[in-house]
Design a protein around this motif. Structure first.
Motif, PDB file in Angstrom:
ATOM      1  N   SER A   1      14.889 -43.745  26.108  1.00  0.00           N
ATOM      2  CA  SER A   1      16.260 -43.588  25.612  1.00  0.00           C
ATOM      3  C   SER A   1      16.266 -42.793  24.298  1.00  0.00           C
ATOM      4  O   SER A   1      17.147 -41.980  24.063  1.00  0.00           O
ATOM      5  CB  SER A   1      16.962 -44.941  25.519  1.00  0.00           C
ATOM      6  OG  SER A   1      17.091 -45.356  24.211  1.00  0.00           O
TER       7      SER A   1
ATOM      8  N   ASP B   1      11.383 -48.021  28.286  1.00  0.00           N
ATOM      9  CA  ASP B   1      12.840 -47.872  28.226  1.00  0.00           C
ATOM     10  C   ASP B   1      13.283 -47.362  26.856  1.00  0.00           C
ATOM     11  O   ASP B   1      14.101 -46.449  26.759  1.00  0.00           O
ATOM     12  CB  ASP B   1      13.534 -49.215  28.519  1.00  0.00           C
ATOM     13  CG  ASP B   1      13.413 -49.586  29.988  1.00  0.00           C
ATOM     14  OD1 ASP B   1      13.028 -48.709  30.793  1.00  0.00           O
ATOM     15  OD2 ASP B   1      13.687 -50.754  30.335  1.00  0.00           O
TER      16      ASP B   1
ATOM     17  N   THR C   1       7.601 -52.512  30.039  1.00  0.00           N
ATOM     18  CA  THR C   1       8.846 -51.841  30.455  1.00  0.00           C
ATOM     19  C   THR C   1       9.727 -51.554  29.257  1.00  0.00           C
ATOM     20  O   THR C   1      10.359 -50.501  29.167  1.00  0.00           O
ATOM     21  CB  THR C   1       9.626 -52.755  31.436  1.00  0.00           C
ATOM     22  OG1 THR C   1       8.677 -53.289  32.344  1.00  0.00           O
ATOM     23  CG2 THR C   1      10.688 -51.993  32.174  1.00  0.00           C
TER      24      THR C   1
END
Ligand code: HDD
Length: 711
Positions: A694, A690, A686
């Motif tokens: 971003s 992420d 994860t």
């Protein structure tokens, strides 16, 4: 999913779609005829006198076929020839604007007005590449219940000239030079920069043109501006000055210049395809319409003239207030019939929206109707399906090439008594268009207003508002463009003009193009800035529609590829597996992984980011393939986010070692900025997703230093 097939399997989307349906034809189930409806059973050989004899004139089928073909081209638009468009709807959020305008499509939140929006480049001809350095057109036709309203804007909020009489000069200067028709779709040539040096009013717009705004990543990621100050008129007949803004919900993002140039070759349809594909996949592009309003009592409250189209109203002085949402959700069926034949006109206004005395706008109000007469061949072009209003049309205009209507009756004049006085003339304010009453008096003169004379303050404002990386791009753009100018004195003249904007900018440009830097500031920079002008302030948290390449070969870790596809799709990004050849690759555990494309048919410049999954054999095969290695190195150069998992990280080392990593002093160049890695196979952590998302939402890794990376 948008319906682009020829048959309708759904209810009309809106009133315009319903009207267009009456014009659509579908070849399914039909047999071939002539234009007269006569069926033919042979269309491959012309009628001839004997097997080897001459063709006969009486072959009406052959003649009709060839004649139509001979006449299939119409003049391309004299500017904005290259473009792409789509249908959609506009809907206001609420009715607050009713205090300022009687235009119902802007003030009645229950109305979803059908629209067609066409995006374009300006200088290039119809077949030119999309990703050239240029202004982008952003023209929207609103088919409102009160008649057609056209907002014919650009993706930059100012223009090159102040008076429309200069438009032919400007366009002649930027278009290919008349002796050899070189260069195509470029401002990087002598005549354009000669014009700029002679016409300092163009400098503010030239700053925008040298900025990243001139190479948008996508039409869907561009702002739009009405440019001029227009006028709203309310129910009491009170006017308010207004500037229109379109703000894309995906943020405003650009390509880098090296990438843009390469994309022009790898996919000349880059922006057009992007718009089409986004709509086909249901990722409908959206913009918010906003307005800056200025009461008439404040007409002279600014240090520039509101009528001057080379000026913005800084958002910090007058905020942009949201009005409603534009959504483009349908591709056209036929490029020529719809996108090519649409005819925009700044004078297509509806009650509640009026003009100002901006001299550029005044000229446009003549030019757009005039140009359609040659482009579309006569005065009845508004009857073409794409141009027809959904509002009722009843004029006394008859005849002319291509008249489509059969007007009954004996009268085509008013007033008449014979036809009962129809069409009648009249209506209430707000329902009919009444020109705004404005007292005007003056001598008949040719003279530029003194209030239009400040050419430099807002050019400096723009420069001051740019981030460091945006400023670097502007300097490089000036050097690139002026570096293509043969006349040294033109280069020098432009630099001397830039000294009025910012002396450091002028010096940086001068040093790159072999001319003399200014001795001092011709104009001291006022130091003011407007943060809203920097694109970096528009970044959104979404990665929707961003294209992510996943590089794979036989032996790839299949579970990782699958997990990447799922994680990216969940965030509405568009993952594509690129392999060494089309078809499929075998994963390490011998499952089949579908390859979307072969690497050598695409290029990194067509993607927003790249990920290399693990799998030792896959990475070995990729490392031995020049395209794959170059793909990665080039993505790095263009400040794109790079991801690598497990053995995938070794491909990074290979790319670095391919020359990318070693500077002249032998040090490693490649840094890990914007390179997201994880050590595992079989899953995608994860944290990896992420961080990757971003970075990607930030569009580019501007903090990465790529100066020493080979292009
Ligand atoms: Fe223009 C096309 C935008 C100044 C004359 N213009 C055209 C299009 C856009 C703009 C988006 C393409 C419309 C389409 O997709 O069909 N033009 C602008 C903006 C301007 C501007 C934002 C300044 C604020 N234009 C301008 C001036 C003149 C023109 C000053 C003439 C005096 N423009 C034209 C034209 C075009 C056109 C020759 C070419 C094809 C067409 O109109 O339909 O009339």
């Amino acid at each position: 999913m948008a319906d682009t097939s020829n048959s309708r399997a759904h209810a009309p989307y809106d009133s315009k779609d319903e009207q267009l349906e009456t014009a659509r034809v579908d070849p399914a189930g039909t047999r071939l005829t002539t234009q007269q409806g006569v069926a033919v059973d042979h269309t491959d050989d012309a009628l001839a006198a004997g097997e080897r004899g001459p063709t006969l004139l009486e072959d009406f089928h052959a003649r009709e076929k060839i004649t139509h073909f001979d006449h299939e081209r119409i003049p391309e638009r004299v500017v904005h020839a290259r473009g792409a468009g789509a249908y959609g709807q506009f809907q206001p959020y609420d009715d607050w604007l009713a205090d300022y305008t009687v235009a119902r499509f802007l003030t009645d939140p229950s109305q979803r007005t059908p629209v067609f929006t066409r995006f374009s480049t300006v200088a290039g001809s119809r077949g030119s590449a999309d990703t050239v350095r240029d202004v982008r057109g952003f023209a929207t036709k609103f088919y409102t219940e009160q008649g057609n309203y056209d907002l014919v804007g650009n993706n930059m909020p100012v223009f090159f000239i102040q008076d429309g009489i200069k438009f032919p000069d400007f366009v002649h200067a930027v278009k290919p030079e008349p002796d050899n028709e070189i260069p195509q779709a470029q401002s990087a040539h002598d005549t354009f920069w000669d014009f700029v040096a002679q016409q300092p009013e163009s400098l503010h717009m030239v700053m925008w043109l040298m900025s990243d705004r001139a190479v948008p990543r996508s039409y869907r990621m561009m702002q739009g501006f009405g440019v001029h100050t227009f006028r709203f008129v309310n129910a009491d007949g009170v006017g308010t000055f207004v500037k229109f803004h379109w703000t894309p919900l995906l943020g405003t993002h650009s390509l880098v210049w090296d990438e843009a140039q390469k994309a022009a070759g790898k996919d000349p349809d880059f922006n057009r395809r992007d718009l089409w594909e986004a709509i086909e996949m249901g990722a409908y592009p959206e913009w918010e319409l906003g307005v800056q309003l200025v009461p008439e009592s404040d007409e002279f409250a600014f240090d520039f003239d509101l009528l001057d189209p080379t000026k913005i109203i800084p958002e910090e002085h007058v905020p942009v207030r949201p009005v409603g949402r534009l959504t483009l959700n349908r591709n056209p069926h036929n490029f020529f019939a719809e996108t090519e034949q649409i005819a925009f006109h700044t004078a297509n206004v509806v009650p509640g929206i009026d003009f100002t005395n901006d001299p550029l706008l005044q000229a446009r109000n003549f030019s757009y109707l005039d140009t359609q007469l040659i482009r579309l061949g006569g005065p009845n072009f508004s009857q073409l399906p794409i141009n027809r209003p959904v509002a009722e049309v009843s004029t006394n205009q008859r005849d002319g090439f291509g008249q489509q209507r059969i007007h009954r009756g004996r009268t085509s004049y008013v007033k008449n008594s014979i036809a009962g006085g129809y069409p009648y003339v009249g209506g209430d304010h707000g329902d009919v268009f009444r020109h705004y009453q404005e007292k005007v008096e003056g001598d008949k003169i040719r003279k530029r207003a003194e209030s239009f004379r400040d050419y430099y303050s807002q050019a400096a404002l723009f420069w001051n508002s740019m981030s460091e990386v945006e400023q670097e791009h502007i300097v490089s753009a000036f050097r690139f463009e002026l570096g293509k100018v043969d006349h040294t004195e033109v280069r020098q003249d432009v630099v001397d003009q830039l000294a009025h904007v910012d002396v450091d900018l002028a010096a940086l440009v001068a040093n790159g193009i072999g001319v003399t830097p200014p001795e001092g500031a011709a104009n001291p920079n006022h130091g003011r800035s407007s943060p809203a002008l920097s694109q970096l302030t528009t970044t959104m948290s979404t990665i929707a529609t961003r294209k992510v390449a996943i590089l794979a070969a036989d032996g790839v870790d299949g579970a990782t590829v699958q997990a990447l596809r799922e994680a990216l799709s969940k965030r509405d990004a568009v993952p594509e597996v690129l392999a060494l050849s089309d078809g499929a690759v075998r994963s390490a555990d011998d499952t089949e992984v579908t390859a979307d494309r072969a690497i050598n048919t695409v290029a990194s410049v067509l993607y927003d980011a790249v990920i290399v999954p693990g799998g030792a054999d896959s990475v070995r095969a990729l490392a031995a393939d020049g395209y794959a290695v170059h793909f990665l190195a080039e993505a790095y150069k263009h400040a794109k986010v790079i991801g690598a998992l497990a053995e995938g990280r070794r491909l990074l080392e290979r790319a670095w070692a391919s020359g990318l990593a070693v500077a002249a002093d032998g040090d490693r160049v490649a840094e890990d900025e914007g390179v997201v890695t994880a050590g595992v196979n079989g899953e995608v952590p994860t944290e990896f997703v992420d961080t990757f998302a971003s970075e990607l939402a930030g569009h580019r890794v501007w903090r990465r230093n790529t100066a020493e990376v080979p292009a």
